[in-house]
Write a protein that holds these residues in place. Structure first.
Motif, PDB file in Angstrom:
ATOM      1  N   SER A  39       0.687  -1.269   0.085  1.00  0.00           N
ATOM      2  CA  SER A  39       0.028   0.070  -0.114  1.00  0.00           C
ATOM      3  C   SER A  39       0.789   1.389  -0.211  1.00  0.00           C
ATOM      4  N   ALA A  40       1.873   1.272   0.865  1.00  0.00           N
ATOM      5  CA  ALA A  40       2.896   2.367   0.691  1.00  0.00           C
ATOM      6  C   ALA A  40       3.640   2.563  -0.491  1.00  0.00           C
ATOM      7  N   GLU A  41       3.943   1.762  -1.131  1.00  0.00           N
ATOM      8  CA  GLU A  41       4.717   1.716  -2.585  1.00  0.00           C
ATOM      9  C   GLU A  41       3.574   2.135  -3.576  1.00  0.00           C
ATOM     10  N   LEU A  42       2.522   1.695  -3.455  1.00  0.00           N
ATOM     11  CA  LEU A  42       1.197   2.146  -4.478  1.00  0.00           C
ATOM     12  C   LEU A  42       1.007   3.871  -4.475  1.00  0.00           C
ATOM     13  N   ALA A  43       1.021   4.220  -3.098  1.00  0.00           N
ATOM     14  CA  ALA A  43       0.695   5.582  -2.928  1.00  0.00           C
ATOM     15  C   ALA A  43       1.917   6.594  -3.213  1.00  0.00           C
ATOM     16  N   LYS A  44       3.165   6.134  -2.740  1.00  0.00           N
ATOM     17  CA  LYS A  44       4.343   6.834  -2.927  1.00  0.00           C
ATOM     18  C   LYS A  44       4.590   7.546  -3.877  1.00  0.00           C
ATOM     19  N   GLY A  45       4.741   9.173  -3.796  1.00  0.00           N
ATOM     20  CA  GLY A  45       4.818   9.788  -4.934  1.00  0.00           C
ATOM     21  C   GLY A  45       3.885  10.110  -5.807  1.00  0.00           C
ATOM     22  N   SER A  46       2.689   9.603  -5.503  1.00  0.00           N
ATOM     23  CA  SER A  46       1.675   9.582  -6.601  1.00  0.00           C
ATOM     24  C   SER A  46       0.761  10.810  -6.572  1.00  0.00           C
ATOM     25  N   VAL A  47       0.035  11.291  -7.524  1.00  0.00           N
ATOM     26  CA  VAL A  47      -0.934  12.377  -7.437  1.00  0.00           C
ATOM     27  C   VAL A  47      -2.282  11.818  -6.734  1.00  0.00           C
ATOM     28  N   PRO A  48      -2.573  12.688  -5.817  1.00  0.00           N
ATOM     29  CA  PRO A  48      -3.683  11.867  -5.341  1.00  0.00           C
ATOM     30  C   PRO A  48      -4.968  11.725  -6.104  1.00  0.00           C
ATOM     31  N   GLY A  49      -5.572  10.569  -6.028  1.00  0.00           N
ATOM     32  CA  GLY A  49      -6.753  10.180  -7.033  1.00  0.00           C
ATOM     33  C   GLY A  49      -6.258   9.642  -8.197  1.00  0.00           C
ATOM     34  N   SER A  50      -5.063   9.767  -8.536  1.00  0.00           N
ATOM     35  CA  SER A  50      -4.262   9.308  -9.873  1.00  0.00           C
ATOM     36  C   SER A  50      -4.157   7.660  -9.645  1.00  0.00           C
ATOM     37  N   LEU A  51      -3.087   7.428  -9.067  1.00  0.00           N
ATOM     38  CA  LEU A  51      -2.453   6.116  -9.014  1.00  0.00           C
ATOM     39  C   LEU A  51      -2.253   5.561 -10.308  1.00  0.00           C
ATOM     40  N   GLU A  52      -1.630   6.309 -11.317  1.00  0.00           N
ATOM     41  CA  GLU A  52      -1.519   5.707 -12.663  1.00  0.00           C
ATOM     42  C   GLU A  52      -0.277   4.537 -12.482  1.00  0.00           C
ATOM     43  N   MET A  53      -0.790   3.310 -13.257  1.00  0.00           N
ATOM     44  CA  MET A  53       0.485   2.337 -13.229  1.00  0.00           C
ATOM     45  C   MET A  53       0.471   1.918 -14.783  1.00  0.00           C
ATOM     46  N   THR A  54       1.446   1.226 -15.164  1.00  0.00           N
ATOM     47  CA  THR A  54       1.597   0.974 -16.313  1.00  0.00           C
ATOM     48  C   THR A  54       2.333  -0.513 -16.496  1.00  0.00           C
ATOM     49  N   LEU A  55       1.453  -1.370 -17.174  1.00  0.00           N
ATOM     50  CA  LEU A  55       2.158  -2.869 -17.345  1.00  0.00           C
ATOM     51  C   LEU A  55       2.757  -2.910 -18.827  1.00  0.00           C
ATOM     52  N   ASN A  56       3.891  -3.303 -18.892  1.00  0.00           N
ATOM     53  CA  ASN A  56       4.700  -3.482 -20.039  1.00  0.00           C
ATOM     54  C   ASN A  56       5.342  -4.806 -20.407  1.00  0.00           C
ATOM     55  N   THR A  57       4.875  -5.424 -21.538  1.00  0.00           N
ATOM     56  CA  THR A  57       5.600  -6.847 -21.889  1.00  0.00           C
ATOM     57  C   THR A  57       6.559  -6.471 -22.845  1.00  0.00           C
ATOM     58  N   PRO A  58       7.786  -6.911 -22.939  1.00  0.00           N
ATOM     59  CA  PRO A  58       8.893  -7.090 -23.823  1.00  0.00           C
ATOM     60  C   PRO A  58       8.477  -7.768 -25.065  1.00  0.00           C
ATOM     61  N   ARG A  59       9.376  -7.684 -26.159  1.00  0.00           N
ATOM     62  CA  ARG A  59       9.251  -8.787 -27.290  1.00  0.00           C
ATOM     63  C   ARG A  59       9.416 -10.105 -26.524  1.00  0.00           C
ATOM     64  N   GLY A  60       8.720 -10.946 -26.799  1.00  0.00           N
ATOM     65  CA  GLY A  60       9.125 -12.327 -26.220  1.00  0.00           C
ATOM     66  C   GLY A  60       8.306 -12.385 -24.594  1.00  0.00           C
ATOM     67  N   GLY A  61       7.534 -11.645 -24.468  1.00  0.00           N
ATOM     68  CA  GLY A  61       6.934 -11.561 -23.159  1.00  0.00           C
ATOM     69  C   GLY A  61       5.383 -11.600 -23.261  1.00  0.00           C
ATOM     70  N   THR A  62       4.804 -12.003 -22.335  1.00  0.00           N
ATOM     71  CA  THR A  62       3.058 -11.977 -21.912  1.00  0.00           C
ATOM     72  C   THR A  62       2.786 -11.916 -20.495  1.00  0.00           C
ATOM     73  N   TYR A  63       1.490 -11.263 -20.235  1.00  0.00           N
ATOM     74  CA  TYR A  63       1.268 -11.277 -18.875  1.00  0.00           C
ATOM     75  C   TYR A  63       0.134 -10.943 -18.829  1.00  0.00           C
ATOM     76  N   GLN A  64      -0.785 -11.372 -17.682  1.00  0.00           N
ATOM     77  CA  GLN A  64      -2.199 -10.861 -17.308  1.00  0.00           C
ATOM     78  C   GLN A  64      -2.117  -9.869 -16.256  1.00  0.00           C
ATOM     79  N   ILE A  65      -3.310  -9.111 -16.092  1.00  0.00           N
ATOM     80  CA  ILE A  65      -3.558  -8.250 -15.064  1.00  0.00           C
ATOM     81  C   ILE A  65      -4.997  -8.144 -14.912  1.00  0.00           C
TER      82      ILE A  65
END
Length: 398
Positions: free
Chosen positions: A162-188
């Motif tokens: 919880s602390a890591e998710l909120a650290k340095g973020s703009v209140p109310g935004s909590l924007e995250m980016t999931l990035n797969t490289p070439r040769g990678g796949t993932y679920q969220i």
């Protein structure tokens, strides 16, 4: 055995009328030819052609023969693999009326055999609201976003979530980016319960606290399959190359790679509204094309090129094959096929000489090494491949 007798026997095999004794006799003749005990001019080419025709039925009939097996002629092992594809769903190549060739063992196959590249795997990075980027475990296949951050087996991604998710973020935004490289796949799994499967070389940006704006909104670069959680109040918005997709709850696939000529959205369940990002124009277009807003029904796809959206029927199995662990191609050029392989196997593709104009149709597991894929593509075609490190050269006719 004369040529005529062998031809008649091959016909019985092809029609599924050969007994086990006849199958054994047929294979014995092939093996005798291999040992140079029998033969006639041009027999090898004829045998390969007949073998290709007969093996389709031979493979199809095997499950019904009570578990009995017949040893296949080793000389046509590649032909067996290629023709078994018709039953097991691997490859078929259509380049005109004459497509059957001696599989041989040319320089392309030597290079494919000596070098190899493993398929892609579960791998991705996640950029947290404060800008910190973490590498997700390749031993897991998905991550769940909630009050904290966990893998889909409920183990923590990082300590003090919880602390890591909120650290340095703009209140109310909590924007995250999931990035797969070439040769990678993932679920969220997003905080509203929406599930997203991300293909190789793709990026999904998500605002975790979504409801404050009255919308659930994500941005996509690349390809992803969505199972959007139903919510009649808060629409789910996906922004991708040149378009905006709006849904309330549905299953669909979006392909918006920058190196593809078009952006495709394919609907499997429910309905979606798609808007092109270009300026409003009131002109009507021929051929079923429309500007700005379209509504998709299940088993339809929207193809966006420039500001024009065209609706058509979709081969949904082929569209979501990547999510289900295999490639499926439907009348696709060598360039189309190699773009998909390059993303999954993390290879660079270069072309030499003139490329074949035929089309590839069929399917193959995404978990095979690239040598197996390329060897199947070589059979029955004029194209050859050479692997050097992570570079694959496609060699056409001079």
């Amino acid at each position: 055995m004369t040529k005529e007798e062998l031809s008649q026997l091959a016909s019985k095999v092809a029609e599924g009328k050969a007994s086990m004794a006849e199958l054994a006799r047929y294979n014995a003749a092939c093996e005798a030819f291999q040992k140079e005990e029998i033969g006639w001019p041009g027999m090898e080419k004829e045998l390969v052609k007949m073998e290709v025709a007969s093996l389709k039925q031979f493979w199809a009939e095997q499950p019904d023969r009570g578990g009995a097996t017949v040893k296949l002629w080793p000389r046509i092992a590649i032909a067996a693999a290629a023709v078994a594809a018709i039953v097991f769903g691997i490859w078929f190549y259509n380049s005109g009326p004459e497509i059957l060739k001696d599989p041989g063992s040319g320089p392309g196959q030597d290079n494919v055999a000596k070098h190899d590249i493993a398929p892609g795997k579960n791998t991705a990075t996640l950029t947290l609201p404060g800008g910190k980027t973490i590498t997700l475990s390749d031993a897991k296949n998905g991550v769940v976003v909630g009050e904290d951050l966990r893998y889909n087996d409920n183990t923590a991604v990082i300590s003090n979530n919880s602390a890591e998710l909120a650290k340095g973020s703009v209140p109310g935004s909590l924007e995250m980016t999931l990035n797969t490289p070439r040769g990678g796949t993932y679920q969220i799994t997003l905080s509203d319960g929406t599930k997203v499967w991300l293909n190789a070389a793709s990026k999904l940006t998500y605002t975790a606290v979504a409801y404050q704006t009255g919308q659930r909104r994500v941005k996509l670069d690349g390809e992803a399959y969505f199972e959007v959680a139903k919510d009649k109040v808060h629409p789910f918005i996906i922004e991708s190359a040149g378009q905006k997709i709006e849904v309330l709850g549905t299953h669909f696939n979006v392909n918006s790679y920058s190196d593809e000529p078009v952006t495709e959205t394919t609907l499997l369940e429910g309905s979606v509204k798609i808007s092109s990002s270009g300026p409003q124009k009131n002109s009507s277009l021929r051929g079923g094309e429309r500007r700005q807003n379209v509504i998709l029904k299940p088993n339809q796809k929207a193809v966006l090129k420039g500001e024009k959206i065209k609706i058509g029927n979709a081969d949904t199995e082929a569209i979501v094959a990547w999510k289900n662990g295999y490639f499926k191609f439907n009348e696709e050029s060598i360039q189309d096929v190699m773009r998909k392989l390059s993303r999954w196997y993390n290879i660079d593709v270069v072309y030499a000489h003139d490329l074949p104009q035929g089309k590839f149709t069929g399917r193959i597991s995404r978990f095979k090494k690239i040598s197996e894929v390329l060897a199947l593509m070589e059979f029955g075609t004029s194209v050859k491949f050479k692997i050097e490190g992570r570079r694959v050269t496609v060699i056409g006719e001079k």
